[in-house]
Design an enzyme around this catalytic site. Structure first.
Site, PDB file in Angstrom:
ATOM      1  N   LYS A  35      35.961  23.203 -34.508  1.00 38.90           N
ATOM      2  CA  LYS A  35      36.473  21.829 -34.465  1.00 38.90           C
ATOM      3  C   LYS A  35      35.456  20.881 -35.108  1.00 38.90           C
ATOM      4  CE  LYS A  35      34.673  20.961 -29.840  1.00 38.90           C
ATOM      5  NZ  LYS A  35      34.931  20.338 -28.545  1.00 38.90           N
ATOM      6  N   TYR A 261      12.303  -3.980 -41.566  1.00 37.24           N
ATOM      7  CA  TYR A 261      12.830  -5.065 -40.724  1.00 37.24           C
ATOM      8  C   TYR A 261      11.930  -5.331 -39.518  1.00 37.24           C
ATOM      9  CZ  TYR A 261      17.275  -5.011 -43.254  1.00 37.24           C
ATOM     10  OH  TYR A 261      18.233  -5.106 -44.220  1.00 37.24           O
TER      11      TYR A 261
HETATM   12  C1  LIG Z   1      37.119  23.742 -24.647  1.00 35.37           C
HETATM   13  C2  LIG Z   1      35.887  24.072 -25.408  1.00 35.37           C
HETATM   14  N1  LIG Z   1      35.545  25.366 -25.572  1.00 35.37           N
HETATM   15  C3  LIG Z   1      34.443  25.724 -26.257  1.00 35.37           C
HETATM   16  C4  LIG Z   1      33.608  24.775 -26.820  1.00 35.37           C
HETATM   17  C5  LIG Z   1      32.371  25.216 -27.549  1.00 35.37           C
HETATM   18  O1  LIG Z   1      31.245  24.764 -26.854  1.00 35.37           O
HETATM   19  P1  LIG Z   1      29.781  25.146 -27.372  1.00 35.37           P
HETATM   20  O2  LIG Z   1      29.628  24.469 -28.685  1.00 35.37           O
HETATM   21  O3  LIG Z   1      28.865  24.565 -26.345  1.00 35.37           O
HETATM   22  O4  LIG Z   1      29.724  26.613 -27.479  1.00 35.37           O
HETATM   23  C6  LIG Z   1      33.924  23.431 -26.676  1.00 35.37           C
HETATM   24  C7  LIG Z   1      33.038  22.425 -27.261  1.00 35.37           C
HETATM   25  O5  LIG Z   1      32.917  21.319 -26.911  1.00 35.37           O
HETATM   26  C8  LIG Z   1      35.098  23.063 -25.958  1.00 35.37           C
HETATM   27  O6  LIG Z   1      35.442  21.786 -25.792  1.00 35.37           O
END
Ligand SMILES: Cc1ncc(COP(=O)(O)O)c(C=O)c1O
Length: 380
Positions: A35, A261
């Site tokens: 994602k 700044y």
């Molecule tokens: C539902 C879910 N599963 C798995 C993950 C993966 O987590 P990580 O990056 O800590 O492995 C996430 C990440 O936020 C998540 O929201």
């Protein structure tokens, strides 16, 4: 001609995946969490490398990410871990996505919308065992499964949960969640009469607890090389996203020279400063003002003065070489020196995730495939 860019070594991702595959049972599905543009690494390039390494499942938050992934990997299994709206149910079914169902009303709406267009959707039930976010409360999960069992447009094929806290020194919270998950899964599966795909662990849980792998694991950050460096963990990985910009000007300054700044740094002695072609507009946090370091010609150089929108000033020292046009590393390795997102995150009081997804890309990342360096990484 970008002011800053990413260099991404896909060979390291392959090594990371292999380290994880070696640590877990071959029967455990790896759902690679890609994602948010693969945590800033590039959704499609990362997913393609993982697919070639044998990963078959991918996790995204939203349906638009799933569609982008489907175009690149027609055979992949794609878990949509967020909430899809009912008006996307038919598309999700057509594209063979596996969304999460978060309660009875959501499940019924997806079922009706899929059915109305002649489709049937396979979904996983998201169970809130203590995360306190999306999903049906664990006390109502069995009832929810029962209520959705006869929906004509929907089949629940998996059960999922997510940890709020995984602290090996204080495992109580995670243990409580796992116990609830086990109990609910057992009841639902006996009701259903068939096994379902069960998954709860993301990186931190995967790194420490083999017993919690169930049928699938959802690793994200550990495959990008963060958090899996403790020798007590089941596997180790290394980071591979490097973020670079250029030295645009070098100038000699006297003692007492106020930098940037509000002049928050005043040079204590004569020195040379370099002005770099990145700033907070590119995602380099302003909190790194007077605190961060960058690498130039293999040396750590301290950020001086405020980070501004498009520029960072660093102290390169009076006698060290540095010229306009030099590459400056904001995250990555140069010679024997390293700076990873974990270091920036600590200074900014945040987590590597936020640093990585906060990098604004003004140009396509440059992907390459070099054998991984053998120096141990200090990514935290
Ligand atoms: C539902 C879910 N599963 C798995 C993950 C993966 O987590 P990580 O990056 O800590 O492995 C996430 C990440 O936020 C998540 O929201």
């Amino acid at each position: 001609m970008s002011n800053c860019w990413l260099d991404i070594n896909t060979a390291v991702l392959r090594d990371n995946i292999q380290a994880l595959q070696t640590a877990v049972s071959p029967a455990t599905q790896i759902i690679f969490v890609v994602k948010s543009d693969a945590y800033g690494h590039g959704l499609v390039p990362m997913a393609r490398v993982a697919w070639q390494a044998g990963v078959r499942w991918f996790g995204v938050a939203h349906i638009h990410e799933a569609l982008a992934l489907r175009a690149a990997l027609p055979q992949a299994d794609i878990l949509i871990m967020g909430v899809i709206p009912a008006d996307t149910a038919a598309t999700a079914a057509q594209e063979r996505f596996t969304p999460m169902v978060v309660n009875v009303a959501h499940g019924r709406a997806l079922s009706a919308a899929a059915r109305a267009e002649g489709h049937h959707l396979s979904a996983h039930l998201k169970i809130d065992t203590g995360m306190g976010r999306l999903g049906v409360g664990w006390e109502e999960a069995v009832e929810t499964f029962r209520d959705l069992a006869d929906e004509p447009g929907l089949a629940i094929t998996g059960l999922a949960s997510h940890f709020s806290t995984v602290e090996p020194e204080q495992p109580d919270t995670a243990m409580r969640q796992v116990d609830r998950f086990r109990q609910v899964c057992r009841t639902i599966e006996s009701l259903h009469g068939k096994p379902l795909m069960k998954h709860i662990s993301s990186s931190r849980a995967i790194s420490f607890y083999a017993d919690w792998d169930f049928d699938a694991i959802r690793p994200g950050i550990c495959l990008y090389g963060y958090g899996a460096t403790d020798p007590a963990m089941r596997f180790r990985t290394a980071p591979f996203l490097e973020w670079k910009c250029r030295v645009m000007q070098v100038k000699a300054v006297p003692a007492g020279y106020p930098v940037g700044y509000y002049g928050t740094h005043v040079t204590p002695a004569p020195t040379r400063m370099a002005i770099l072609s990145a700033g907070y507009a590119d995602g380099y946090h302003r909190a790194l003002s007077n605190r961060g370091h960058v690498l130039i010609r293999g040396r750590r150089c301290r950020v001086i003065g405020r980070v501004s929108m498009n520029w960072i000033s660093v102290d390169v020292g009076l006698d060290e070489p540095a010229e306009p046009g030099d590459e400056a590393v904001l995250i990555g390795r140069q010679g024997h020196a390293e700076i990873w997102a974990g270091e920036l995150a600590k200074l900014c009081r945040t987590i590597p995730y936020e640093i990585l997804v906060g990098i604004k890309q003004s140009a396509e990342p440059r992907y390459h495939d070099h054998p991984a360096p053998t120096t141990p990484s200090t990514a935290a």
